[in-house]
Write a protein that holds these residues in place. Sequence first.
Motif, short mmCIF file in Angstrom:
data_model
loop_
_atom_site.label_atom_id
_atom_site.label_comp_id
_atom_site.label_asym_id
_atom_site.label_seq_id
_atom_site.Cartn_x
_atom_site.Cartn_y
_atom_site.Cartn_z
N ILE A 177 -0.21 -5.85 6.11
CA ILE A 177 0.78 -4.78 5.97
C ILE A 177 0.20 -3.57 5.23
CG2 ILE A 177 1.78 -5.91 3.94
CD1 ILE A 177 4.46 -4.85 4.64
N GLY A 178 -0.84 -3.81 4.39
CA GLY A 178 -1.41 -2.72 3.62
C GLY A 178 -2.47 -1.92 4.36
N PHE A 195 5.30 6.04 -1.96
CA PHE A 195 4.97 5.64 -3.33
C PHE A 195 3.61 4.94 -3.43
CE2 PHE A 195 9.75 5.45 -4.54
CZ PHE A 195 9.76 6.82 -4.76
N ALA A 196 3.37 3.95 -2.55
CA ALA A 196 2.09 3.24 -2.63
C ALA A 196 0.94 4.21 -2.39
CB ALA A 196 2.05 2.09 -1.63
N ARG A 253 10.43 1.17 -0.16
CA ARG A 253 9.25 1.37 0.68
C ARG A 253 9.43 2.58 1.60
NH1 ARG A 253 7.68 -5.05 1.60
NH2 ARG A 253 7.25 -5.31 -0.63
N LEU A 299 4.63 -9.82 -5.67
CA LEU A 299 3.54 -9.65 -4.71
C LEU A 299 3.02 -11.01 -4.25
CD1 LEU A 299 1.36 -7.63 -3.53
CD2 LEU A 299 0.17 -7.91 -5.68
N LYS A 353 -5.27 5.31 6.37
CA LYS A 353 -4.80 6.71 6.30
C LYS A 353 -5.46 7.49 5.17
CE LYS A 353 -0.33 7.13 8.48
NZ LYS A 353 1.11 7.38 8.29
N VAL A 393 -1.22 -3.68 -5.26
CA VAL A 393 -0.44 -2.55 -4.75
C VAL A 393 0.88 -3.12 -4.22
CG1 VAL A 393 -0.40 -0.62 -3.14
CG2 VAL A 393 -2.58 -1.37 -4.12
N PHE A 394 1.96 -2.74 -4.84
CA PHE A 394 3.26 -3.33 -4.47
C PHE A 394 4.37 -2.32 -4.69
CE2 PHE A 394 7.19 -5.64 -5.39
CZ PHE A 394 7.26 -6.50 -4.29
N ARG A 412 -2.83 -0.18 7.13
CA ARG A 412 -2.54 1.16 7.67
C ARG A 412 -2.62 2.23 6.60
NH1 ARG A 412 1.08 2.26 12.50
NH2 ARG A 412 1.86 4.19 11.60
N LEU A 413 -2.02 1.89 5.45
CA LEU A 413 -2.00 2.82 4.33
C LEU A 413 -3.44 3.15 3.91
CD1 LEU A 413 0.18 2.02 1.21
CD2 LEU A 413 -2.08 2.96 0.97
N TYR A 414 -4.27 2.11 3.81
CA TYR A 414 -5.66 2.34 3.36
C TYR A 414 -6.46 3.10 4.40
CZ TYR A 414 -4.14 -1.07 -0.06
OH TYR A 414 -3.44 -1.71 -1.04
N ALA A 431 -7.46 -5.99 1.73
CA ALA A 431 -6.17 -5.52 2.25
C ALA A 431 -5.35 -6.66 2.85
CB ALA A 431 -6.40 -4.45 3.31
C1 LIG Z 1 2.04 -2.10 1.60
C2 LIG Z 1 3.05 -1.50 0.63
C3 LIG Z 1 2.43 -1.48 -0.76
C4 LIG Z 1 3.35 -0.06 1.09
O1 LIG Z 1 4.23 0.53 0.11
P1 LIG Z 1 5.03 1.87 0.42
O2 LIG Z 1 5.41 2.43 -0.91
O3 LIG Z 1 6.11 1.61 1.39
O4 LIG Z 1 3.89 2.75 1.11
P2 LIG Z 1 3.97 4.27 1.56
O5 LIG Z 1 5.40 4.71 1.56
O6 LIG Z 1 3.00 5.05 0.78
O7 LIG Z 1 3.43 4.19 3.03
C5 LIG Z 1 4.16 3.42 4.00
C6 LIG Z 1 4.61 4.31 5.13
O8 LIG Z 1 5.49 5.34 4.66
C7 LIG Z 1 5.06 6.59 5.20
N1 LIG Z 1 5.35 7.64 4.23
C8 LIG Z 1 4.51 8.21 3.36
N2 LIG Z 1 5.14 9.16 2.66
C9 LIG Z 1 6.41 9.20 3.09
C10 LIG Z 1 7.54 9.98 2.75
N3 LIG Z 1 7.49 10.93 1.82
N4 LIG Z 1 8.69 9.70 3.39
C11 LIG Z 1 8.75 8.75 4.34
N5 LIG Z 1 7.70 7.97 4.71
C12 LIG Z 1 6.55 8.22 4.09
C13 LIG Z 1 3.59 6.42 5.35
O9 LIG Z 1 3.07 7.35 6.29
C14 LIG Z 1 3.50 5.03 5.84
O10 LIG Z 1 3.82 5.01 7.21
P3 LIG Z 1 2.99 4.16 8.24
O11 LIG Z 1 3.21 2.72 7.90
O12 LIG Z 1 3.61 4.54 9.53
O13 LIG Z 1 1.57 4.57 8.09
C15 LIG Z 1 4.37 -2.27 0.61
O14 LIG Z 1 4.81 -2.49 1.93
C16 LIG Z 1 4.29 -3.61 -0.10
O15 LIG Z 1 4.46 -3.70 -1.30
N6 LIG Z 1 3.99 -4.68 0.67
C17 LIG Z 1 3.85 -6.02 0.13
C18 LIG Z 1 2.63 -6.15 -0.73
C19 LIG Z 1 1.34 -5.76 -0.04
O16 LIG Z 1 1.04 -6.20 1.08
N7 LIG Z 1 0.56 -4.91 -0.69
C20 LIG Z 1 -0.71 -4.42 -0.20
C21 LIG Z 1 -1.79 -5.16 -0.90
S1 LIG Z 1 -3.37 -4.77 -0.21
#
Ligand SMILES: CC(C)(COP(=O)(O)OP(=O)(O)OC[C@H]1O[C@@H](n2cnc3c(N)ncnc32)[C@H](O)[C@@H]1OP(=O)(O)O)[C@@H](O)C(=O)NCCC(=O)NCCS
Length: 155
Positions: free
Chosen positions: A133-134, A106-107, A102, A26, A140, A95-96, A136-138, A130
């Motif tokens: 990159i994070g 999972f996140a 990805r 991370l 949502k 959160v990673f 959008r997830l938050y 945040a």
């Molecule tokens: C940010 C991060 C943690 C997201 O992890 P992730 O596991 O890919 O997250 P999610 O899968 O839950 O969500 C990402 C996307 O997948 C989508 N998604 C959720 N469930 C899904 C599924 N079952 N199938 C396909 N896609 C899905 C989400 O809607 C989201 O889409 P969006 O970006 O269009 O909103 C990851 O990119 C990461 O580790 N980044 C580097 C570290 C970082 O920046 N961390 C945040 C610290 S604040």
Amino acid sequence: VTSNGDVLRQATSRDRDAVLHLWASLFEDADAPVHDSWADSARGWFTDSVGEPDTARFPVIEVAGRIVATAIGSLEIGVPNPWCPRGRTVRLANVFTRPSHRNQGFATMLVLDIVTWARRISADRVDLSATAIGQRLYDKVGFVRTSAPRMKLVL
Ligand SMILES: CC(C)(COP(=O)(O)OP(=O)(O)OC[C@H]1O[C@@H](n2cnc3c(N)ncnc32)[C@H](O)[C@@H]1OP(=O)(O)O)[C@@H](O)C(=O)NCCC(=O)NCCS
């Protein structure tokens, strides 16, 4: 357990090196200061905190026996105020998800696990800083921007 056999579970002391490795990834992505001492401190902090389920939570996602995603929730006790009436704030951090795993939700699952835990331990709120990159997830899952800017004095 999802239909694919992926597992969300709580980390134990045996997972220490695996979660430390993910936390280090991370910070490689970020423009972090170079201080190797953080890892030893984090290892010690994890060892102390992992057996304290009322103040810390370490959900992980395991795929085929390997941890691919982590998040941390830790309870911080502060002075109660109108926005935090019991003074109980959960900080969401680290959160990673491994790049190869990805976009599978999972996140989001880990964040929701920590939010559910935060409610159970009667926290007033969940705070985080945040990354771009994070965000959008938050958004949502219902996090909103704070009005007061975060500030720091590095010692
Ligand atoms: C940010 C991060 C943690 C997201 O992890 P992730 O596991 O890919 O997250 P999610 O899968 O839950 O969500 C990402 C996307 O997948 C989508 N998604 C959720 N469930 C899904 C599924 N079952 N199938 C396909 N896609 C899905 C989400 O809607 C989201 O889409 P969006 O970006 O269009 O909103 C990851 O990119 C990461 O580790 N980044 C580097 C570290 C970082 O920046 N961390 C945040 C610290 S604040």
